[in-house]
Design a protein around this motif. Structure first.
Motif, short mmCIF file in Angstrom:
data_model
loop_
_atom_site.label_atom_id
_atom_site.label_comp_id
_atom_site.label_asym_id
_atom_site.label_seq_id
_atom_site.Cartn_x
_atom_site.Cartn_y
_atom_site.Cartn_z
N ASP A 50 0.81 -1.21 0.00
CA ASP A 50 0.00 0.00 0.00
C ASP A 50 0.85 1.26 0.00
O ASP A 50 0.40 2.32 -0.43
CB ASP A 50 -0.93 0.00 1.21
N TYR A 285 5.35 6.22 -2.77
CA TYR A 285 4.17 5.77 -3.55
C TYR A 285 3.07 5.36 -2.59
O TYR A 285 3.32 4.72 -1.56
CB TYR A 285 4.57 4.58 -4.43
N SER A 287 -0.77 3.43 -2.76
CA SER A 287 -1.71 2.70 -3.60
C SER A 287 -3.06 3.40 -3.61
O SER A 287 -3.40 4.17 -2.70
CB SER A 287 -1.89 1.26 -3.08
N ALA A 288 -3.84 3.11 -4.63
CA ALA A 288 -5.19 3.67 -4.69
C ALA A 288 -6.02 3.18 -3.52
O ALA A 288 -6.85 3.91 -2.98
CB ALA A 288 -5.84 3.31 -6.02
N GLN A 296 -11.32 1.49 -3.80
CA GLN A 296 -10.76 1.51 -5.15
C GLN A 296 -11.62 0.74 -6.14
O GLN A 296 -11.60 1.03 -7.34
CB GLN A 296 -9.33 0.96 -5.16
N GLY A 304 -2.99 4.74 -8.31
CA GLY A 304 -2.09 5.12 -7.23
C GLY A 304 -1.47 6.48 -7.48
O GLY A 304 -1.69 7.11 -8.52
#
Length: 591
Positions: A50, A285, A287-288, A296, A304
Motif C-alpha cells: 500500500d 508511492y 496505492s489507490a 478503489q 495510485g
C-alpha cells in the motif's frame, strides 16, 4: 513530471501523507515477549504494498519534508524526527544490543541508524484495521555481514532469537531468523550486501495459532550467613519451537529482493511501475486502496499516486488506467460550476460505474431501471464547514436516455427503499417527501442520528418526539436536468439548487478551470471544518479541550491563512488501451 507552481504550498497535503507514513513505517507491537507458534499467516499481497518508500538515505527523508513551507509551519521538527526516538525503533535496537551483551558479541550500538544511512526500500501493507501495520525493509548494507556469521551459534540457546528457515539467494544459502521483541515476532535475513527486516513473522510464514504461553523470567532467592536475601535471575527460557512452514511464493519474492542483481531487487517496484529516477533521492508511492480508504473497486481507473523529491522540491504523478475511467476521461469542470462556493475541500472521483452497478445489486431494492452501468460522469464530493464529516455533498450527471421518466422513478424507489432505518419510537421509517422547487424535483427523508447535522429542536414538536436520537439528518437528493445532487445534510442540496438557478455563487467562481481539477482545498474553510469536527467529538469538560486549544488551534490558524490549493491533471493524451500510465499533477496556489 510537472513542477509545483507556488513556493508557498508545494504539496502540503502530499507532504503530510509522506510524513505520516515515514513515521508510521516503524510501527511494531507493544509487549516484549511472544511465541512464534502464536502467529497466523497475515493476509497480504506481497506484490502489491500500500506504500512504497524508496530512498538513497532514509535518515535524510524527514529533513526533506521540512523543505515544504506549509508542512514546516504545521509540523514541528519533533514530529517529523519522531522516528529517531520512537519506542518501537528503540525496542528493536535494544533487542539487538541485548543479544550482543548476553553473548559477548561486538556490534555497533547504532546498527539500525547505520542501515538507515544507506539506500533501501520500505514496503508497507495495511492491516485488518486499514492502518499501515505490516512492513518490509530491504536495503543495501554490509553492517550485518559479520553479525550474521555468529547468529547461527546465538540462535542455538537464545530466548528471543530462532532460526526458522533457510533462503536461497543467488544460489547461496541464507539463514532466516525470527526475533522476539515487544510481544511481536519479526523476521530478518542478511547477505554480504543486502539485508531484509519483516515486521511480522506471519508475513512470510503460515504458523498455526496455539494457546498463548508467555515466556516468564524466573529467579531464585539466596540467603547468606547474615540472613540477607539476594534475588538471582535465572536464564530466560527458550522460546517455543516453530510449528508452521514458510509460504513459498512470499519466500521467493524475498529471495529476489535480497539478490545482488538489480533487476531482481526491483521486482515489486517494477510490478507497480515504480522505476526510481536515479536523479531523485526520495520517492514515495501510495496505492489507490490506501488513498481511497479501500474504495478503489469503485474507482478502477485510479491506480495510485507517487511523490518524488528531485533534490529541490517535491513532484507528484498519478497512475491512471484510462480504459476504466468514466467515459474514458476525467473531466468534471461543469460539476464544479453546479456546486456551492466556499467548500472546505472537494474530490473529483473517477467512478467506475460498472462496479457500482454490481454492488448495487446487493441492495434490498431493484436498481436495473436506474441504468447505473450507463453512467459516464465522474462524481464530485465536497465537504463544507458547518456540516459533519459524514455529510458531504455529492454531484454527478445522468446519462442521456430516452427512458428518463422511468429512470427518475427508479431513483425515487431506490431512495425510498434504502435510505434510513426503522425508528425506535416511530416504529417505522419516516415517510419520503417529494417537492418541486427551483426547477428541480427534491426528495427528503428524516433519519435519526446521534451525530446528525440538525438538532431535534429544528423539527415540529410532534415529529421531534418520534426521533430515536436528539439529532437527525434531513437526507435529500435532487434532480434538475442532467444533474443529481445527494447529501445526508439536505441544506447543502438546497444551496446547490440555488447555484443551479443562478441565485447563489458557484464554487467554480473561486477556481481556475483552465485545467481539469482533481482536488480543491480552501484553507480558511478547511481550518473551520477541522476545528468543528474535532470539537464535535470532545466533551466540553474534557482535558482534551485544553490540548486542542494549545496544540491544534495554532496550526489551524496557519492553514486558515494559507489560501486555497488546486490539483489538476490531464488524461487526454493517454492511450485508450488497458494499460497504466503515469501523468503529472500540477498544484496551483491562490493566496
Amino acid at each position: 513530471m510537472a513542477k509545483f507552481q507556488s513556493k508557498h504550498i508545494k504539496m502540503a497535503v502530499g507532504g503530510v501523507l509522506i510524513a505520516t507514513v515515514a513515521i508510521g513505517g516503524w510501527r511494531f507491537a507493544q509487549n516484549r515477549m511472544g511465541s512464534l507458534s502464536q502467529v497466523d499467516a497475515i493476509s497480504i499481497d506481497m506484490a502489491k504494498p500500500d506504500v512504497v518508500i524508496q530512498s538513497d538515505q532514509f535518515n535524510q527523508l524527514p529533513a526533506k519534508l521540512l523543505t515544504i513551507p506549509v508542512v514546516k509551519d504545521v509540523l514541528t521538527q519533533e514530529v517529523v524526527f519522531y522516528y529517531q526516538e520512537a519506542p518501537s525503533k528503540l525496542s528493536l535496537q535494544g533487542a539487538l544490543q541485548r543479544l550482543a551483551f548476553d553473548h559477548q558479541l561486538r556490534f555497533e550500538d547504532r546498527l539500525i541508524d547505520k542501515m538507515l544511512a544507506r539506500s533501501g526500500d520500505l514496503y508497507v501493507w495495511k492491516g485488518h484495521t486499514n492502518k499501515p501495520d505490516h512492513w518490509l525493509f530491504v536495503g543495501n548494507s554490509n553492517a550485518m555481514s559479520r553479525f550474521s556469521e555468529v547468529l547461527a551459534k546465538v540462535a542455538m540457546d537464545d530466548s528471543q532469537l530462532i532460526q526458522v528457515g533457510t533462503l536461497k539467494v543467488d544460489g547461496d544459502k541464507t539463514p532466516l531468523y525470527a526475533l522476539h521483541y515487544q510481544g511481536k515476532t519479526g523476521l530478518f535475513a542478511a547477505t554480504a550486501e543486502r539485508i531484509a527486516f519483516l515486521s511480522d513473522a506471519g508475513m512470510l510464514m503460515d504458523v498455526k495459532a496455539s494457546p498463548t504461553k508467555e515466556l516468564q523470567l524466573e529467579a531464585k532467592i539466596v540467603t547468606d550467613k547474615n540472613d540477607k536475601e539476594t534475588v538471582i535471575p535465572l536464564p530466560m527460557p527458550k522460546a517455543a519451537p516453530v510449528n508452521g512452514k514458510l509460504i513459498s511464493e512470499r519466500v521467493a519474492m524475498l529471495e529476489k529482493l535480497l539478490s545482488k542483481r538489480p533487476e531482481s531487487q526491483q521486482t515489486i517496484n517494477q510490478g507497480l511501475g515504480l522505476s526510481k529516477n536515479a536523479q531523485h533521492p526520495h520517492s514515495v508511492y501510495f496505492s489507490a486502496a490506501m488513498l481511497t480508504l479501500s474504495y478503489q473497486d469503485f474507482m478502477g481507473g485510479f491506480q495510485g499516486s507517487r511523490f518524488e523529491f528531485d533534490g529541490q522540491q517535491w513532484q507528484q504523478a498519478l497512475a491512471i488506467k484510462r480504459s476504466l475511467l468514466p467515459g474514458q476521461d476525467w473531466n468534471s469542470n461543469d460539476l464544479f460550476s453546479h456546486m456551492p462556493h466556499n467548500a472546505a475541500f472537494c474530490a473529483n472521483t473517477p467512478t467506475q460505474w460498472d462496479s457500482v452497478n454490481q454492488q448495487a445489486k446487493k441492495l434490498p431494492t431493484t436498481t436495473d431501471a436506474v441504468g447505473l452501468n450507463q453512467f459516464n460522469s465522474p462524481v464530485l464530493a465536497c465537504w463544507y464547514a458547518g456540516s459533519p464529516a459524514a455529510a458531504p455533498l455529492f454531484l454527478t450527471k445522468l446519462p442521456k436516455t430516452e427512458q428518463r421518466a422511468a429512470q427518475l422513478a427508479a431513483l425515487q424507489q431506490v431512495f425510498s427503499d434504502v435510505i434510513g432505518a426503522k425508528e425506535y419510537t416511530h416504529k417505522q421509517r419516516f415517510a419520503v417527501s417529494r417537492t418541486e422547487t427551483q426547477g428541480a424535483v427534491v426528495s427528503e427523508r428524516i433519519v435519526s442520528a446521534r451525530y446528525g447535522s440538525h438538532d431535534m429542536d429544528d423539527l415540529p414538536a410532534q415529529t421531534a418526539k418520534e426521533l430515536s436520537a436528539e439529532s437527525y439528518f434531513p437526507v435529500r437528493y435532487a434532480v434538475s436536468g442532467d444533474y443529481v445532487w445527494f447529501s445526508p445534510n439536505g441544506d447543502l442540496v438546497e444551496q446547490a439548487l440555488a447555484v443551479n438557478s443562478q441565485q447563489a455563487p458557484a464554487l467554480s467562481e473561486q477556481m481556475n478551470l483552465q485545467g481539469k481539477p482533481l482536488l480543491w482545498l480552501n484553507g480558511p474553510e478547511l481550518a473551520k471544518w477541522l476545528q468543528q469536527q474535532t470539537s464535535a467529538v470532545i466533551a466540553d469538560d474534557s482535558d482534551m479541550r485544553i490540548v486542542l486549544s494549545q496544540r491544534l488551534t495554532p496550526k489551524l490558524r496557519l492553514i486558515s491563512s494559507s489560501g486555497s490549493w488546486q490539483a489538476q491533471a490531464d488524461v487526454s493524451g493517454l492511450n485508450h488501451g488497458n494499460t497504466t500510465a503515469w501523468i503529472p499533477v500540477t498544484w496551483q496556489h491562490q493566496p
